[in-house]
Structures are given as C-alpha cells and as structure tokens.
Design a protein around this motif. Sequence first.
Motif, PDB file in Angstrom:
ATOM      1  N   UNK A 177      12.740   2.900  69.508  1.00 41.39           N
ATOM      2  CA  UNK A 177      13.588   3.214  68.698  1.00 41.39           C
ATOM      3  C   UNK A 177      13.852   2.307  67.774  1.00 41.39           C
ATOM      4  N   UNK A 178      13.807   1.322  67.740  1.00 41.72           N
ATOM      5  CA  UNK A 178      14.599  -0.315  67.242  1.00 41.72           C
ATOM      6  C   UNK A 178      12.708  -0.357  66.363  1.00 41.72           C
ATOM      7  N   UNK A 179      11.640  -0.199  67.439  1.00 48.69           N
ATOM      8  CA  UNK A 179      10.377  -1.336  66.646  1.00 48.69           C
ATOM      9  C   UNK A 179       8.893   0.112  66.179  1.00 48.69           C
ATOM     10  N   UNK A 180       9.362   1.666  65.832  1.00 47.15           N
ATOM     11  CA  UNK A 180       9.073   2.029  65.986  1.00 47.15           C
ATOM     12  C   UNK A 180       9.476   3.097  64.094  1.00 47.15           C
ATOM     13  N   UNK A 181       9.080   3.741  63.435  1.00 49.61           N
ATOM     14  CA  UNK A 181       9.280   4.790  62.880  1.00 49.61           C
ATOM     15  C   UNK A 181       9.306   5.492  63.068  1.00 49.61           C
ATOM     16  N   UNK A 182       9.984   6.526  63.859  1.00 46.37           N
ATOM     17  CA  UNK A 182       9.591   7.687  64.261  1.00 46.37           C
ATOM     18  C   UNK A 182      11.059   8.603  64.729  1.00 46.37           C
ATOM     19  N   UNK A 183      11.998   8.782  63.784  1.00 43.05           N
ATOM     20  CA  UNK A 183      13.064   9.278  63.763  1.00 43.05           C
ATOM     21  C   UNK A 183      13.416  10.447  63.058  1.00 43.05           C
ATOM     22  N   UNK A 184      12.796  11.680  62.810  1.00 47.12           N
ATOM     23  CA  UNK A 184      12.877  12.655  63.082  1.00 47.12           C
ATOM     24  C   UNK A 184      11.895  13.979  64.113  1.00 47.12           C
ATOM     25  N   UNK A 185      12.247  15.250  64.733  1.00 48.75           N
ATOM     26  CA  UNK A 185      10.879  15.928  64.682  1.00 48.75           C
ATOM     27  C   UNK A 185      10.585  17.273  63.966  1.00 48.75           C
ATOM     28  N   UNK A 186       9.224  17.047  63.298  1.00 52.05           N
ATOM     29  CA  UNK A 186       8.992  17.489  62.780  1.00 52.05           C
ATOM     30  C   UNK A 186       7.135  17.846  63.158  1.00 52.05           C
ATOM     31  N   UNK A 187       6.563  19.020  63.228  1.00 53.32           N
ATOM     32  CA  UNK A 187       5.194  19.346  62.727  1.00 53.32           C
ATOM     33  C   UNK A 187       4.631  20.524  62.290  1.00 53.32           C
TER      34      UNK A 187
END
Length: 256
Positions: A177-187
């Motif tokens: 979580x500290x090194x990638x932009x992935x903070x939401x769950x969407x599809x």
Amino acid sequence: MDALTVHLEGIGWWSPQWPTWAAAARALRGEAVPPQAPVARPAAGVLAPGERRRAPDVVLLACEVAEQACVAAARAAADLPCIFVSMHGDVITTDAVCTTLANAPLEVSPTRFHNSVHNAAAGYWTVATGCREASTALAAGSGSFAAGLLEAALEALAEQRPVLLAVYDVGASGPLAEVMRADTTLGAAFVLNAVRGPQTQATLHLRHEAVPAEAAEARASVAAALPLLRALARGETASLRLPAGAASALVVEVSA
C-alpha cells in the motif's frame, strides 16, 4: 492511427457503495441515491458455491462485473472472447504470500499462490462459464484501462464479433500500500461489438496519439474509466483522453 469504431452493448459495475451499474449510473448523473450500507463482497453468482467461498475478492469482483455486462448485452458468456485487465492484480493475496515467505516460507499456501497469478480471474471466469474462447489477462501500469479498451476493440474488429472487457482493482494492504496507487475496490465491464445492432447503447471511436509525458496522469484501471462511464451514464457525446502509458493517450469519442 485511423480511428477504430466499436459499439457498446452492455455495462457491468461493482463498488461497495454502488453494487450495480444502475445504481452507479444514477450517481454519475448526479441523481439522489438513497444511502445504503456498503456491500462487503461481490455476489459473483456465476461461480459455483464452493469456488465462490475459496475465491479471493478480486476474482469475485471481476466475475461479478463480467456477468453483469453479459446479462445487459443479452450475450452468453461462453460465447465471448474475454479480456481481464487489472493494474496490479490481487494485491491482497500477493501481500499475504510475501508476508508468509518472509516469516514462514514453508507455510505458503498452494491455493494462495494459485490465486496470486495475474490471470486467476480469467481462469475462474472461463471455467465457471464454460468459455473456450480466447482469454487475455493484461496489465499496463497507469495505461491499463486504455490498453484493455484498445485490445478489446482490435479483437472485436479483427474477428467481427462481440468481446467482453473486464477491468478491476482492489485496495492494497501491508507494505504494498505504500508503493502503489491502489486504495479503492472498483470493477467495470463492457461488451463491445464490431457491428451495430439492437443491443447497441453507444458507439466509441478510438484513436491513439502521442502526448507530453507529464500529461499522462497515473490512475488505477477503473478510476481511468470513470470519465467514459460518466459520459455513458449521462448519454452524452464526449471526447475523452485516457492515459495510455509513457507519452501517449487513447482518445475516445463517445456518441449515441
């Protein structure tokens, strides 16, 4: 490049707040949407109960939106070539596997390792639906959605048949979580066809173009799709520029 023209037949969507495209479309149009408790996990009814219990969230997400799009397009899932796109894949499972490797490497779960590969969602989908058509798992960094949309359009036009495109991301945990932009769950998912027909909801004209590197904003796969989804929800004619990688963009012209 010359513009590629494809026709949109069905849309699928899932997020914890808006678990269907109908709910998301109302929100994207600015309509009042009654508040509801967030949905914990996608239903993914296409999966058998045992598979659904074992599958990680990213697989449930991908299968849920893909199924919604097929239903909306009145297309049999088994008949559609499919393209599954995620910027990072199953980062939750990847974090769990990496943590186990660091702390107790002999305890790595074969099932978790199996689920960590990038094409896991495509595998679950094709087995569940009995689909023997071509399947692709794709990642292209911040240009993932544009790359998937272009791939689906090219395949639909080359084969002169409808193609399923599913894009999805889940929030990262742990050190990832500290090194990638992935903070939401969407599809989201789309059925695209080379031929206009009774199921056509909109027409997309796609064109790749060079842009200054700084103009390509890094966004997760489904976040990059939101401008297109907003135009589709509102039934608007629109001209969009989607990030497509280093110094490039995918221009999408949306018409009825």
